[in-house]
Motif scaffolding. Structure first.
Motif, PDB file in Angstrom:
ATOM      1  N   SER A   7       0.837  -1.203   0.000  1.00  0.00           N
ATOM      2  CA  SER A   7       0.000   0.000   0.000  1.00  0.00           C
ATOM      3  C   SER A   7       0.871   1.251   0.000  1.00  0.00           C
ATOM      4  O   SER A   7       2.052   1.223   0.388  1.00  0.00           O
ATOM      5  CB  SER A   7      -0.916   0.002   1.218  1.00  0.00           C
ATOM      6  N   ASN A   8       0.289   2.348  -0.441  1.00  0.00           N
ATOM      7  CA  ASN A   8       1.007   3.616  -0.454  1.00  0.00           C
ATOM      8  C   ASN A   8       1.439   4.028   0.946  1.00  0.00           C
ATOM      9  O   ASN A   8       2.537   4.557   1.143  1.00  0.00           O
ATOM     10  CB  ASN A   8       0.121   4.713  -1.061  1.00  0.00           C
ATOM     11  N   GLU A  50      -4.083  -1.181   2.576  1.00  0.00           N
ATOM     12  CA  GLU A  50      -4.335  -1.685   1.221  1.00  0.00           C
ATOM     13  C   GLU A  50      -5.828  -1.793   0.942  1.00  0.00           C
ATOM     14  O   GLU A  50      -6.312  -1.401  -0.128  1.00  0.00           O
ATOM     15  CB  GLU A  50      -3.671  -3.047   1.038  1.00  0.00           C
ATOM     16  N   GLU A  51      -6.568  -2.303   1.927  1.00  0.00           N
ATOM     17  CA  GLU A  51      -8.026  -2.407   1.780  1.00  0.00           C
ATOM     18  C   GLU A  51      -8.664  -1.025   1.709  1.00  0.00           C
ATOM     19  O   GLU A  51      -9.587  -0.800   0.915  1.00  0.00           O
ATOM     20  CB  GLU A  51      -8.591  -3.194   2.955  1.00  0.00           C
ATOM     21  N   LEU A  68     -13.991   6.170  10.788  1.00  0.00           N
ATOM     22  CA  LEU A  68     -14.108   4.777  11.200  1.00  0.00           C
ATOM     23  C   LEU A  68     -12.713   4.191  11.337  1.00  0.00           C
ATOM     24  O   LEU A  68     -11.939   4.183  10.373  1.00  0.00           O
ATOM     25  CB  LEU A  68     -14.911   3.968  10.177  1.00  0.00           C
ATOM     26  N   ASP A  69     -12.389   3.714  12.538  1.00  0.00           N
ATOM     27  CA  ASP A  69     -11.071   3.144  12.801  1.00  0.00           C
ATOM     28  C   ASP A  69     -10.989   1.754  12.180  1.00  0.00           C
ATOM     29  O   ASP A  69     -11.711   0.848  12.566  1.00  0.00           O
ATOM     30  CB  ASP A  69     -10.838   3.074  14.314  1.00  0.00           C
ATOM     31  N   GLN A  70     -10.072   1.584  11.235  1.00  0.00           N
ATOM     32  CA  GLN A  70      -9.919   0.307  10.532  1.00  0.00           C
ATOM     33  C   GLN A  70      -8.753  -0.522  11.056  1.00  0.00           C
ATOM     34  O   GLN A  70      -8.424  -1.557  10.464  1.00  0.00           O
ATOM     35  CB  GLN A  70      -9.736   0.550   9.035  1.00  0.00           C
ATOM     36  N   GLY A  71      -8.124  -0.051  12.125  1.00  0.00           N
ATOM     37  CA  GLY A  71      -7.045  -0.845  12.711  1.00  0.00           C
ATOM     38  C   GLY A  71      -5.671  -0.343  12.329  1.00  0.00           C
ATOM     39  O   GLY A  71      -5.446   0.857  12.146  1.00  0.00           O
ATOM     40  N   LEU A 116     -11.807   2.524  -5.269  1.00  0.00           N
ATOM     41  CA  LEU A 116     -11.626   2.058  -6.635  1.00  0.00           C
ATOM     42  C   LEU A 116     -12.690   1.056  -7.050  1.00  0.00           C
ATOM     43  O   LEU A 116     -12.745   0.649  -8.213  1.00  0.00           O
ATOM     44  CB  LEU A 116     -10.238   1.419  -6.784  1.00  0.00           C
ATOM     45  N   GLN A 117     -13.521   0.649  -6.105  1.00  0.00           N
ATOM     46  CA  GLN A 117     -14.574  -0.303  -6.418  1.00  0.00           C
ATOM     47  C   GLN A 117     -15.702   0.389  -7.179  1.00  0.00           C
ATOM     48  O   GLN A 117     -16.085   1.504  -6.838  1.00  0.00           O
ATOM     49  CB  GLN A 117     -15.136  -0.929  -5.139  1.00  0.00           C
TER      50      GLN A 117
END
Length: 461
Positions: A113-114, A184-185, A175-178, A191-192
């Motif tokens: 991921s960037n 990457e997610e 929203l905390d994604q960890g 982009l979806q």
């Protein structure tokens, strides 16, 4: 208004923290405007400060080095291809929060991921991924209704909290994604392209193509081959108006078929604590989209039905029929059975379509958010099955006794409406089995947590 005055307007302590933005493109400009309106002092870092005349007049513009000295939270609003200037600034980023807002052109464009690449490029900075799901237009115009959620991820909890506080101040919902492993997610998310709509649209397209060719064969090609009659004009209205109701009815039945399959799986297993197959999970997740596509086809069917009497071919047949009756000096008597059939056919269609629209309205977030779960379930499940029953009955009355007439089977092929009724009838029969008291009682117990123990375990007990 000076920057110090704008900072005082905010009132909250965290709003007085100066924000640095590296990057003077569209997103950097829009983010800066939004931050200034929220009371934050903003400084921009640019390779050419003197040429950045399009930036907000209330913000200060410095070189990268000077801008980094004035802030502890830095938004990096440049593409990954332009990160080459950052290693030279590593010492100025030591211990500072670096928010990566970048996106790529396609999914998994790079091996990492960037944000992870950035953390290796400037290891002294605390990298946080976020704000990449918000568009520059939404920030600038203030139209954030469809872009309120922002995903935040990073390895340092305190830094993530600071970025989330900034997001809340801008009217966003963080929203905390960890950890940064989720970057990457997060980067793939914008982009979806309609991910939940692909399966419903694929099914609808496949059914449309199938019924189109099927109707062309029995309604256009058959009369041309057998009687040399050219009725190709039916391709414009008649054929589509056979396709739309059949596709709509099948899609509506596919909304409720996975729930029926899931109930029978739970009955067979005797527990609700086993995962469904992945294909069934995916199917159940896109039921809302299936229903909305079905409603769109139903709308088209209604519109096409309204214009049927205005067609030239229909008016010609009416006039021809009246002329023939006049020549024979004979008047056709009213067929009461046929009158009942047509009236019941339209009545069922109108009631079914009315409930169809109700299902579509209650699926809207603005409506579903104001009803409780029991009300939502009553409309979407119970009234949904009633809608399927009415629409299936509407189709059955249309067929009436035609399925008994051999002349209707052109080249021994059934009419399109007969094929369209297969899946809906299966769903209704299976649902009828499930709502019988003895079966419904067991399904309810299973869904409340009861488990049927295997025979070998019962023997051990």
């Amino acid at each position: 208004m000076e920057i110090s005055e704008m900072a005082a307007v905010g009132g909250n302590e965290h709003k007085q923290e100066t924000i640095c933005i590296l990057g003077t493109g569209d997103f950097g400009h829009s983010l800066g405007m939004r931050l200034l309106k929220s009371g934050y002092p903003v400084v921009f870092g640019s390779r050419s400060p003197q040429e950045s005349s399009l930036l907000p007049s209330c913000a200060q513009i410095f070189t990268h080095t000077e801008a980094l000295k004035k802030a502890k939270i830095i938004f990096l609003a440049v593409h990954r291809e332009n990160y080459d200037f950052l290693p030279a600034l590593s010492s100025f980023l030591d211990g500072k929060v670096l928010v990566d807002v970048s996106n790529n052109l396609r999914k998994n464009q790079y091996p990492e991921s960037n944000a992870q690449y950035l953390s290796k490029l400037v290891p002294k900075a605390i990298v946080v991924k976020g704000f990449n799901t918000v568009s520059a237009w939404a920030l600038q115009s203030g139209s954030l209704d469809a872009n309120k959620q922002v995903f935040i991820c990073g390895d340092d909890s305190k830094s993530k909290q600071q970025v989330m506080d900034v997001a809340r101040s801008l009217g966003l919902t963080p929203l905390d994604q960890g950890s940064l492993l989720a970057a990457e997610e997060v980067e793939n998310y914008p982009l979806q392209l309609f991910p939940m709509w692909r399966l419903p649209l694929t099914i609808a397209f496949g059914l449309t193509v199938f019924f189109f060719f099927y109707c062309v064969v029995i309604d256009i090609i058959h009369p041309y081959v057998t009687t040399n009659t050219d009725v190709s004009y039916k391709l414009a209205i008649s054929v589509p108006n056979r396709i739309f109701p059949n596709v709509s009815l099948i899609l509506l039945s596919l909304v409720y078929l996975p729930g029926v399959i899931a109930a029978f799986l739970q009955l067979n297993r005797g527990t609700k604590y086993e995962r469904f197959p992945s294909w069934l999970d995916r199917w159940m997740l896109c039921r809302k989209q299936l229903g909305l596509v079905a409603l769109a086809f139903a709308f088209l069917h209604v519109l096409y039905t309204f214009i049927l009497p205005t067609r030239y071919s229909v008016r010609w047949r009416w006039m021809h029929s009246m002329i023939e009756e006049s020549k024979k000096n004979k008047t056709m008597e009213l067929n009461k059975v046929q009158s009942w059939r047509v009236d019941v056919y339209f009545a069922l269609g109108m009631m079914g379509f009315g409930l169809y629209v109700l299902l579509g309205i209650t699926s809207l977030p603005s409506v579903s958010n104001v009803v409780n779960w029991r009300e939502f379930r009553f409309v979407q499940s119970k009234l949904g099955h009633v809608t399927l029953l009415l629409c299936t009955a509407h189709t059955a009355v249309y067929g009436w006794d035609r399925f008994l007439q051999s002349k209707r089977y052109k080249w021994k092929l059934p009419q399109a409406y007969m094929l369209g009724m297969v899946i809906p009838c299966i769903v209704l029969v299976l649902k009828l089995i499930l709502i019988t008291p003895c079966v419904d009682r067991i399904v309810t117990k299973i869904r409340q947590g009861w488990e049927r123990k295997p025979k070998h375990k019962q023997a051990l007990v």
